[in-house]
Design a protein around this motif. Structure first.
Motif, PDB file in Angstrom:
ATOM      1  N   ARG A 106       0.831  -1.195   0.000  1.00 34.53           N
ATOM      2  CA  ARG A 106       0.000   0.000   0.000  1.00 34.53           C
ATOM      3  C   ARG A 106       0.872   1.255   0.000  1.00 34.53           C
ATOM      4  N   LYS A 107       0.423   2.251  -0.745  1.00 33.73           N
ATOM      5  CA  LYS A 107       1.159   3.495  -0.868  1.00 33.73           C
ATOM      6  C   LYS A 107       0.897   4.365   0.361  1.00 33.73           C
ATOM      7  N   ARG A 108       1.969   4.985   0.880  1.00 36.65           N
ATOM      8  CA  ARG A 108       1.843   5.870   2.036  1.00 36.65           C
ATOM      9  C   ARG A 108       1.153   7.167   1.612  1.00 36.65           C
ATOM     10  N   ASP A 109       0.180   7.597   2.377  1.00 29.02           N
ATOM     11  CA  ASP A 109      -0.540   8.826   2.054  1.00 29.02           C
ATOM     12  C   ASP A 109       0.235  10.020   2.622  1.00 29.02           C
ATOM     13  N   ARG A 110       0.759  10.878   1.739  1.00 31.94           N
ATOM     14  CA  ARG A 110       1.568  12.026   2.152  1.00 31.94           C
ATOM     15  C   ARG A 110       0.805  13.347   2.055  1.00 31.94           C
ATOM     16  N   TYR A 154       6.808  23.892   0.644  1.00 28.40           N
ATOM     17  CA  TYR A 154       5.866  23.064  -0.116  1.00 28.40           C
ATOM     18  C   TYR A 154       4.953  22.261   0.806  1.00 28.40           C
ATOM     19  N   THR A 155       3.710  22.099   0.336  1.00 25.53           N
ATOM     20  CA  THR A 155       2.739  21.225   0.994  1.00 25.53           C
ATOM     21  C   THR A 155       2.276  20.204  -0.034  1.00 25.53           C
ATOM     22  N   ILE A 156       2.271  18.934   0.338  1.00 33.01           N
ATOM     23  CA  ILE A 156       1.827  17.885  -0.577  1.00 33.01           C
ATOM     24  C   ILE A 156       0.306  17.978  -0.683  1.00 33.01           C
ATOM     25  N   VAL A 157      -0.182  18.102  -1.955  1.00 29.27           N
ATOM     26  CA  VAL A 157      -1.604  18.325  -2.189  1.00 29.27           C
ATOM     27  C   VAL A 157      -2.328  17.013  -2.480  1.00 29.27           C
ATOM     28  N   ARG A 158      -1.813  16.260  -3.457  1.00 29.24           N
ATOM     29  CA  ARG A 158      -2.487  15.024  -3.867  1.00 29.24           C
ATOM     30  C   ARG A 158      -1.488  14.143  -4.602  1.00 29.24           C
ATOM     31  N   PRO A 159      -1.820  12.881  -4.799  1.00 33.83           N
ATOM     32  CA  PRO A 159      -0.938  12.007  -5.581  1.00 33.83           C
ATOM     33  C   PRO A 159      -1.049  12.331  -7.071  1.00 33.83           C
ATOM     34  N   TRP A 192       4.145  12.801  -6.471  1.00 38.64           N
ATOM     35  CA  TRP A 192       3.164  13.597  -5.746  1.00 38.64           C
ATOM     36  C   TRP A 192       3.127  15.003  -6.324  1.00 38.64           C
ATOM     37  N   ILE A 193       1.995  15.683  -6.160  1.00 39.27           N
ATOM     38  CA  ILE A 193       1.891  17.079  -6.572  1.00 39.27           C
ATOM     39  C   ILE A 193       2.029  17.924  -5.310  1.00 39.27           C
ATOM     40  N   ALA A 194       3.028  18.837  -5.341  1.00 45.79           N
ATOM     41  CA  ALA A 194       3.306  19.698  -4.191  1.00 45.79           C
ATOM     42  C   ALA A 194       3.044  21.151  -4.576  1.00 45.79           C
ATOM     43  N   ARG A 195       2.486  21.937  -3.642  1.00 43.75           N
ATOM     44  CA  ARG A 195       2.191  23.351  -3.886  1.00 43.75           C
ATOM     45  C   ARG A 195       3.055  24.205  -2.970  1.00 43.75           C
ATOM     46  N   CYS A 196       3.730  25.184  -3.577  1.00 45.16           N
ATOM     47  CA  CYS A 196       4.573  26.122  -2.814  1.00 45.16           C
ATOM     48  C   CYS A 196       3.683  27.157  -2.133  1.00 45.16           C
ATOM     49  N   ILE A 255       5.460  18.579  -9.691  1.00 44.03           N
ATOM     50  CA  ILE A 255       5.416  17.130  -9.473  1.00 44.03           C
ATOM     51  C   ILE A 255       6.749  16.705  -8.866  1.00 44.03           C
ATOM     52  N   VAL A 256       6.680  15.902  -7.800  1.00 42.04           N
ATOM     53  CA  VAL A 256       7.883  15.477  -7.089  1.00 42.04           C
ATOM     54  C   VAL A 256       7.854  13.962  -6.933  1.00 42.04           C
ATOM     55  N   LYS A 257       9.027  13.334  -7.123  1.00 43.40           N
ATOM     56  CA  LYS A 257       9.126  11.890  -6.930  1.00 43.40           C
ATOM     57  C   LYS A 257       9.290  11.578  -5.447  1.00 43.40           C
ATOM     58  N   ASN A 258       8.933  10.371  -5.057  1.00 41.78           N
ATOM     59  CA  ASN A 258       9.053   9.936  -3.662  1.00 41.78           C
ATOM     60  C   ASN A 258      10.485  10.055  -3.152  1.00 41.78           C
ATOM     61  N   ASP A 259      11.451   9.717  -4.003  1.00 37.53           N
ATOM     62  CA  ASP A 259      12.854   9.716  -3.576  1.00 37.53           C
ATOM     63  C   ASP A 259      13.372  11.138  -3.308  1.00 37.53           C
TER      64      ASP A 259
END
Length: 152
Positions: free
Chosen positions: A7-11, A19-24, A31-35, A42-46
């Motif tokens: 299962r994918k971790r909900d961030r 930045y705040t993580i908005v949605r996958p 993930w899509i992150a908003r400044c 778009i940001v990768k998990n790594d």
């Protein structure tokens, strides 16, 4: 137990820098992150832990903290001026000019670190032609100048 491993971790809602993580995103590893300024990316998990601020916010900070440039001419002019002026502008001085045979009298035009330039007021007749050719101005070392006593 195997179902929880895949299962994918909900961030969503997590904050990294500005930045705040908005949605996958569409991809499972992004993930899509908003400044804080409103831009999304778009940001990768790594790479999610590397988030600090977007390029436009960083550029604003750089220009905000930048010191105004100094004019090179005024810097040079200040460097040439003596820290403690030795002469006064409204006093007559006796000048031992190296080009002249006799000493002459003059008023201060400009003072530098080791030298000063004077406008010649009175001089001997033998040196008059030479001083006229110099434009009635002479540069003299400071140690060759003596102040004349003002007449009361």
């Amino acid at each position: 137990m195997e179902a929880t491993k895949n299962r994918k971790r909900d961030r969503t809602g997590e904050i990294y820098g500005d930045y705040t993580i908005v949605r996958p995103a569409e991809n499972d590893r992004e993930w899509i992150a908003r400044c804080s300024c409103g831009r999304e990316r778009i940001v990768k998990n790594d790479n999610i832990w590397k988030l600090k601020r977007c390029k436009s916010c960083a550029a604003k900070l750089r220009t905000k903290n930048k010191k105004p440039k100094k004019d090179k001419f005024t810097e040079m002019k200040n460097w040439m001026r003596p820290k403690r002026p030795k002469f006064k502008y409204d006093v007559l001085y006796e000048l031992d000019c190296p080009q002249c045979v006799y000493s002459c009298e003059g008023k201060l035009v400009n003072e530098y670190r080791n030298t000063a330039s004077f406008e010649v007021v009175e001089c001997n007749e033998h040196d008059r032609m030479l001083i006229r050719n110099l434009g009635n101005r002479v540069s003299v070392r400071k140690k060759d100048v003596t102040e004349l006593c003002p007449k009361n």
